[in-house]
Scaffold this active site. Structure first.
Site, mmCIF file in Angstrom:
data_model
loop_
_atom_site.group_PDB
_atom_site.id
_atom_site.type_symbol
_atom_site.label_atom_id
_atom_site.label_comp_id
_atom_site.label_asym_id
_atom_site.label_seq_id
_atom_site.Cartn_x
_atom_site.Cartn_y
_atom_site.Cartn_z
ATOM 1 C CG HIS A 164 -1.942 -0.961 1.359
ATOM 2 N ND1 HIS A 164 -2.050 -1.855 2.400
ATOM 3 C CD2 HIS A 164 -3.001 -1.214 0.548
ATOM 4 C CE1 HIS A 164 -3.126 -2.609 2.220
ATOM 5 N NE2 HIS A 164 -3.713 -2.249 1.104
ATOM 6 C CB CYS A 251 -2.743 -2.106 8.564
ATOM 7 S SG CYS A 251 -1.067 -2.499 8.375
#
Ligand code: CIR
Length: 256
Positions: A164, A251
């Site tokens: 990401h 996350c």
């Protein structure tokens, strides 16, 4: 200032989640221990936690950040780019509706993972990755624009060492970005003070500012020392078992 965070306990089948890392199989006892350390750190930073039960139908569901993008006024429920993770958003919807009076949703054919969205106060960097597509980024940009935020797109699809955008760049307040060396000359970041991380410390590029502290992965002394030199207050956390599943510090929580 953040006041609250949502976390989800890792399930017993955590090791069956998605990963590209070649670092071995996570040990569940250590996963739980590291997750507990992470939760303690958020509380030590002054946050109230909402801790959701483990969801063994979705082994990656402890990575709650991917299910939503939060602004001061609304929660955007995402549409996750990995098929095995699709049901995670449904489980998060009622939780976020309890906190935010306005919730919107990324619609097909858009896909978007929260890990691709890097908030830098009034500006958002939107990562295009193998999880977040142009349509997802466009929908989010339009929503953010309506709320008065600016945004810009950063394409990380050519970088095969990150999952990401936020695996490679983190905004830590004070107009400062921690950024992987490979991305440091990106024109989008030109107006910021940069703390480049490279080589063996690349994993540490994913860090989070939580009120007075910057949470960083333990074992990356160059970044820790640089943060101290620049006046930040790092708090180191063991993350080895999450790293094995391509997960970083950001996350594991939704912060607001
Ligand atoms: C996945 O591949 O989706 C998970 N194993 C890791 C997700 C990490 N999330 C993040 O960096 N925001």
């Amino acid at each position: 200032m953040f006041k609250h965070a949502i976390v989800r306990l890792p399930g017993s089948n955590f090791a069956q989640g998605l990963t590209t890392a070649d670092l071995g199989v996570p040990r569940y006892d250590q996963v739980l221990q590291q997750h507990a350390g992470y939760c303690d750190a958020l509380q030590a930073c002054g946050l109230t936690l909402t801790t959701l039960d483990a969801d063994t139908n979705h082994p990656d569901s402890t990575f709650v950040e991917d299910t939503a993008v939060l602004t001061a006024r609304s929660a955007v429920l995402t549409r996750l780019g990995a098929r095995s993770r699709e049901g995670e958003v449904m489980a998060m919807r009622p939780i976020l509706r309890g906190f935010f009076s306005t919730t919107v949703e990324i619609e097909a054919p858009g896909t978007l993972d929260g890990g691709d969205i890097c908030e830098a106060e009034q500006h958002f960097f939107l990562g295009l990755s193998h999880r977040t597509n142009e349509d997802g980024a466009r929908q989010l940009a339009a929503h953010l624009g309506r709320e008065g935020y600016s945004s810009s797109v950063v394409d990380v699809r050519g970088m095969n060492n990150i999952l990401h955008l936020k695996s490679g760049v983190s905004y830590i307040g004070d107009q400062t970005l921690v950024v992987m060396e490979e991305m440091a000359d990106h024109e989008m970041f030109a107006e910021y003070a940069l703390i480049p991380v490279g080589g063996e410390e690349s994993y540490a590029a994913n860090c989070i500012r939580v009120n007075e502290r910057v949470l960083v992965a333990a074992g990356y002394p160059r970044l820790r020392d640089e943060l101290v030199t620049r006046g930040f207050h790092p708090l180191e956390l063991e993350m080895s078992e999450f790293q094995k599943m391509d997960g970083g510090l950001s996350c594991l929580s939704l912060r607001f």
